[in-house]
Design an enzyme around this catalytic site. Structure first.
Site, PDB file in Angstrom:
ATOM      1  CB  CYS A   1      -2.164   6.704   2.236  1.00 41.86           C
ATOM      2  SG  CYS A   1      -3.440   5.784   3.101  1.00 41.86           S
TER       3      CYS A   1
ATOM      4  CD  GLU B   1      -2.838  -1.261   0.427  1.00 40.55           C
ATOM      5  OE1 GLU B   1      -3.132  -0.242  -0.225  1.00 40.55           O
ATOM      6  OE2 GLU B   1      -3.386  -2.349   0.252  1.00 40.55           O
TER       7      GLU B   1
HETATM    8  P1  NAP Z   1       8.338   5.064   4.506  1.00 35.93           P
HETATM    9  O1  NAP Z   1       9.469   5.948   4.803  1.00 35.93           O
HETATM   10  O2  NAP Z   1       8.324   4.384   3.192  1.00 35.93           O
HETATM   11  O3  NAP Z   1       8.295   4.004   5.679  1.00 35.93           O
HETATM   12  C1  NAP Z   1       7.301   3.032   5.737  1.00 35.93           C
HETATM   13  C2  NAP Z   1       7.754   1.928   6.671  1.00 35.93           C
HETATM   14  O4  NAP Z   1       8.861   1.244   6.077  1.00 35.93           O
HETATM   15  C3  NAP Z   1       8.242   2.437   8.016  1.00 35.93           C
HETATM   16  O5  NAP Z   1       7.877   1.528   9.018  1.00 35.93           O
HETATM   17  C4  NAP Z   1       9.746   2.433   7.824  1.00 35.93           C
HETATM   18  O6  NAP Z   1      10.440   2.341   9.031  1.00 35.93           O
HETATM   19  C5  NAP Z   1       9.914   1.179   7.018  1.00 35.93           C
HETATM   20  N1  NAP Z   1      11.182   1.094   6.328  1.00 35.93           N
HETATM   21  C6  NAP Z   1      11.886   2.067   5.736  1.00 35.93           C
HETATM   22  N2  NAP Z   1      13.004   1.557   5.195  1.00 35.93           N
HETATM   23  C7  NAP Z   1      12.998   0.233   5.465  1.00 35.93           C
HETATM   24  C8  NAP Z   1      13.888  -0.842   5.183  1.00 35.93           C
HETATM   25  N3  NAP Z   1      15.008  -0.650   4.511  1.00 35.93           N
HETATM   26  N4  NAP Z   1      13.570  -2.070   5.623  1.00 35.93           N
HETATM   27  C9  NAP Z   1      12.436  -2.292   6.307  1.00 35.93           C
HETATM   28  N5  NAP Z   1      11.549  -1.310   6.598  1.00 35.93           N
HETATM   29  C10 NAP Z   1      11.835  -0.070   6.184  1.00 35.93           C
HETATM   30  O7  NAP Z   1       6.970   5.801   4.639  1.00 35.93           O
HETATM   31  P2  NAP Z   1       6.508   6.742   5.829  1.00 35.93           P
HETATM   32  O8  NAP Z   1       7.279   7.985   5.732  1.00 35.93           O
HETATM   33  O9  NAP Z   1       6.483   5.996   7.126  1.00 35.93           O
HETATM   34  O10 NAP Z   1       4.998   6.983   5.461  1.00 35.93           O
HETATM   35  C11 NAP Z   1       4.578   7.959   4.568  1.00 35.93           C
HETATM   36  C12 NAP Z   1       4.256   7.375   3.248  1.00 35.93           C
HETATM   37  O11 NAP Z   1       3.409   6.264   3.418  1.00 35.93           O
HETATM   38  C13 NAP Z   1       3.504   8.322   2.351  1.00 35.93           C
HETATM   39  O12 NAP Z   1       4.076   8.281   1.100  1.00 35.93           O
HETATM   40  C14 NAP Z   1       2.108   7.785   2.320  1.00 35.93           C
HETATM   41  O13 NAP Z   1       1.396   8.050   1.143  1.00 35.93           O
HETATM   42  C15 NAP Z   1       2.317   6.338   2.506  1.00 35.93           C
HETATM   43  N6  NAP Z   1       1.161   5.709   3.116  1.00 35.93           N
HETATM   44  C16 NAP Z   1       0.422   4.855   2.378  1.00 35.93           C
HETATM   45  C17 NAP Z   1      -0.692   4.252   2.938  1.00 35.93           C
HETATM   46  C18 NAP Z   1      -1.535   3.295   2.165  1.00 35.93           C
HETATM   47  O14 NAP Z   1      -2.373   2.630   2.767  1.00 35.93           O
HETATM   48  N7  NAP Z   1      -1.395   3.194   0.886  1.00 35.93           N
HETATM   49  C19 NAP Z   1      -1.033   4.525   4.262  1.00 35.93           C
HETATM   50  C20 NAP Z   1      -0.254   5.412   4.970  1.00 35.93           C
HETATM   51  C21 NAP Z   1       0.850   6.006   4.391  1.00 35.93           C
HETATM   52  P3  NAP Z   1      11.119   3.637   9.694  1.00 35.93           P
HETATM   53  O15 NAP Z   1      10.022   4.537  10.063  1.00 35.93           O
HETATM   54  O16 NAP Z   1      11.842   3.080  10.842  1.00 35.93           O
HETATM   55  O17 NAP Z   1      12.008   4.215   8.643  1.00 35.93           O
END
Ligand code: NAP
Length: 681
Positions: free
Chosen positions: A299, A260
């Site tokens: 999101c 997602e």
């Molecule tokens: P993100 O930076 O991509 O992080 C998402 C998750 O992935 C976090 O738990 C992050 O952990 C983890 N992560 C990052 N690098 C990783 C790696 N190398 N290995 C394993 N896990 C890793 O996104 P975010 O900043 O948390 O969230 C914002 C984004 O999420 C926005 O773009 C938004 O649109 C999207 N979003 C989508 C939905 C949906 O349902 N489609 C819902 C909510 C948000 P850390 O925090 O520890 O880096």
């Protein structure tokens, strides 16, 4: 840097683990004060996966879908009683009370909703029947049935920072009901709230051992230990999502990967909507709500407002007027309508995205560099002003590509419906789109035009506005996810979401074999007619395959006349021989279908007071051959499935019911549902 902030703990292999290393300091979104420190150093990820596989999975497998669903319900009630603790903790994420309501009570509500869906729509067993039996052979000795069984692995749930409770619970609920243990990894920035909730979940003692583990901090080499039996459910940015999807082990093992990701959701204003109308006001209200709820960190928020070119000025004016009334600041202050972003880094990311958007768009509301803050300071807290842009070129790619994950929307003008559909599609796949129109032709043209680009579509007009849950709310009953850029994944959607944690298998074999494996009667399987009438049996005593082969009954013209008089159904095909003959379906006067159903009940019931309590439904009815006066009918009534209702003193029994004529031809087939007492009454 050393900190005195609370060190977040992970829950691994049945114990709470505190990292010995210093971690990343997490600051309050409101005043920058350090609230927690996060690090997963010292966790053994291989052990966590083995624990889930070898302890969690077998522990969950001892229960049926219904038993697990009931545990979720109990857990929901337990968490709800403690909700104020979560609200208090949530303040440091920058959320207002209503933002937190979506996250906390919305998340807990998902446990209740999934629990209820599972108990209504799934059997109380370990096997879930998918669709109808498939006839694969001429004589019916070889047949097919699709079934779902729980995966034997672990669900790795990696969540974004914006919904620390809901994000966890909306994934945990379906995997738990399916019988698959979870390892949850929340977004670090707000993991202190997830940790608090997991502490209460574990403390409740409701979950079987190994069902839930928590990683606060990095996932280390976690994915290296996965196999084809596991699922990775990722929510976050497309960049991280794609990187994890290409993990060599995930690719080699074909580990299920549900993603997602971010999404440039649009909301289209119909050409029929005039300024001053109800729908126009609804449109403005919806955009304001989506921009300011969670400070736009959703999101599903509206990133692109696609508006008829002739109405763009009116929309810009009305939107600016409403947004100018939004007070930004510390959610503790009751006058505040929009809180802070989750942290200063998130704000910096949003402002950088705004800079890129401005290369092609004109800023028409808000100031990226400053904002009036109630009870706060925008140097310490991650506050920012809502920002509205106007895309002034049809060649502008940025508005369709750059996600500013904050209170930012771009107005995009369109000329006609075809143009609006093309603009919507430039998001390259979105979680949700909405359409505000009161014109059915507009609605049909645009909805069918943009549906293939969206996971969810909301059409809002005055008829549903009051009760509508709005553009941005994923609901447990409806799927959440979207094609293309939105990740190509699907979550929730009622029982559909539970199936993501199960394997679908096409079972083929003899009807008897398939009945024995599934506990679901397959047509052609042996029937047990050598039994006392099943209506005399209690729920526990009835067995799949128990059958009544009824006496026969001739259907007469008098029966048809009497049924017509009693029911008032004097349709010509039952009453007029010549007219019925002119009907291509019939050779003459034909018995009412409902007469047959009623007569069949007269043939299969045992009339005395007993364990069979009520007829609770009738499903899948098909009339296959007409019955004429003089024909003789007989009923075959076989127990097809039993559904124990754990919270009731009765269970549901489904009976395969077939009406045949004197030549053994099937005239009607359907399922009768009965409620049968499971204790002495
Ligand atoms: P993100 O930076 O991509 O992080 C998402 C998750 O992935 C976090 O738990 C992050 O952990 C983890 N992560 C990052 N690098 C990783 C790696 N190398 N290995 C394993 N896990 C890793 O996104 P975010 O900043 O948390 O969230 C914002 C984004 O999420 C926005 O773009 C938004 O649109 C999207 N979003 C989508 C939905 C949906 O349902 N489609 C819902 C909510 C948000 P850390 O925090 O520890 O880096």
């Amino acid at each position: 840097m050393t900190s005195t902030a609370n060190k977040l703990q992970s829950y691994a292999v049945g114990e709470w683990h505190t990292s010995s290393a210093s971690g990343v300091v997490l600051n309050s979104a409101i005043d920058g004060v350090a609230v927690a420190e996060i690090s997963s150093t010292g966790l053994d990820f291989k052990d966590m996966v083995s624990f889930a596989r070898n302890v969690g999975n077998p522990a969950l497998a001892k229960y049926t879908f219904h038993q697990r669903a009931l545990m979720l319900k109990e857990l929901g009630a337990y968490l709800m009683e403690r909700k104020e603790l979560f609200y208090e903790c949530s303040k440091a994420t920058g959320a207002t009370r209503s933002d937190s309501w979506v996250d906390i009570e919305g998340g807990i509500g998902t446990l209740f909703a999934m629990s209820s869906k599972a108990r209504i729509e799934m059997p109380n067993s370990q096997v879930f029947i998918d669709g109808s039996q498939e006839r694969l052979s001429r004589n019916g000795t070889f047949t097919g049935q699709h079934v779902y069984t729980p995966l034997r692995g672990v669900a790795i749930q990696i969540n974004a920072f914006n919904f620390p409770c809901w994000g966890m619970l909306e994934k945990f609920a379906p995997s738990f009901i399916a019988g698959v243990p979870s390892i949850v990894k929340p977004g670090s920035q707000t993991a202190f709230l997830t940790e608090l909730m997991v502490k209460h979940i574990i403390e409740s003692g409701i979950l079987p051992p190994g069902s839930l583990q928590l990683i606060c901090g990095s996932t280390g080499d976690l994915l290296d230990h996965l196999t084809y039996e596991d699922v990775v459910s990722f929510t976050g940015s497309a960049t991280t999502g794609l990187m994890l999807k290409q993990h060599p082990v995930v690719m080699r093992e074909n580990t299920r990967y549900v993603m997602e990701a971010d999404s440039l959701n649009c909301s289209i204003l119909g050409t029929d909507v005039e300024p001053g109308s109800v729908e126009f006001d609804l449109y403005i209200k919806e955009i304001v709500r989506e921009m300011t709820g969670k400070a736009g960190q959703k999101c599903t928020a509206i990133r692109r407002a696609i508006v008829p070119a002739s109405k763009i000025d009116a929309v810009a004016e009305a939107l600016s007027a409403k947004l100018s009334k939004i007070t930004v600041g510390n959610p503790d202050n009751e006058t505040v309508r929009m809180g802070a972003l989750a942290g200063l880094q998130q704000r910096a990311d949003v402002l950088s995205a705004v800079d890129k958007l401005r290369e092609n768009s004109e800023l028409i509301f808000g100031d990226p560099s400053t904002v009036d803050v109630v009870d706060g300071n925008s140097d310490l807290g991650a506050f920012m002003s809502p920002i509205v842009m106007l895309s002034n070129s049809s060649k502008d790619a940025a508005a369709h590509d750059i996600e500013a994950f904050g209170p930012v929307s771009t107005l995009i003008p369109y000329s006609d419906n075809e143009d609006a559909i093309a603009l919507a599609a430039r998001g390259r796949g979105s979680l949700v789109g909405s359409l505000i129109t009161n014109d059915k032709d507009n609605a049909r043209e645009i909805a069918l035009g943009i549906a293939p680009h969206h996971g969810r579509l909301v059409i809002i007009n005055q008829a549903c506005a009051k009760e509508s849950t709005g553009h941005g709310s994923p609901l447990p009953q409806m799927i959440h996810g979207g094609p293309g850029r939105a990740g190509g994944g699907e979550e929730l959607g009622g029982v559909r979401g539970i199936k993501h944690f199960m394997q679908r298998t096409a079972l083929q074999g003899s009807p008897d074999m398939l009945t024995a494996i599934t506990d679901y009667y397959m047509q052609g399987a042996s029937r047990n007619t050598d039994t006392i009438h099943p209506f005399k049996k209690r729920f526990e005593e009835i067995e799949v395959g128990d059958t009544v082969i009824s006496e026969t009954r001739e259907i007469t013209v008098e029966d048809i006349e009497q049924f017509a008089a009693l029911s008032g159904d004097v349709f010509y095909a039952h009453m007029d021989e010549e007219a019925a003959k002119r009907n291509p379906f019939f050779d003459g006067r034909v018995a009412h279908g409902y007469l047959l159903i009623a007569a069949a009940a007269g043939l299969f019931v045992w009339p005395g007071e007993g364990p069979c309590l009520a007829n609770t439904g009738l499903e899948n009815l098909s009339f296959q051959k007409p019955v004429y006066p003089g024909d003789t009918i007989q009923v075959q009534f076989t127990c097809k499935q039993k559904k124990d209702r754990l919270t009731e003193v009765w269970g549901e029994v489904r009976w395969d019911t077939t009406i045949v004529n004197q030549n053994g031809e099937v005239c009607a087939n359907y399922d009768v549902l009965t409620g049968v007492a499971n204790v002495e009454k």
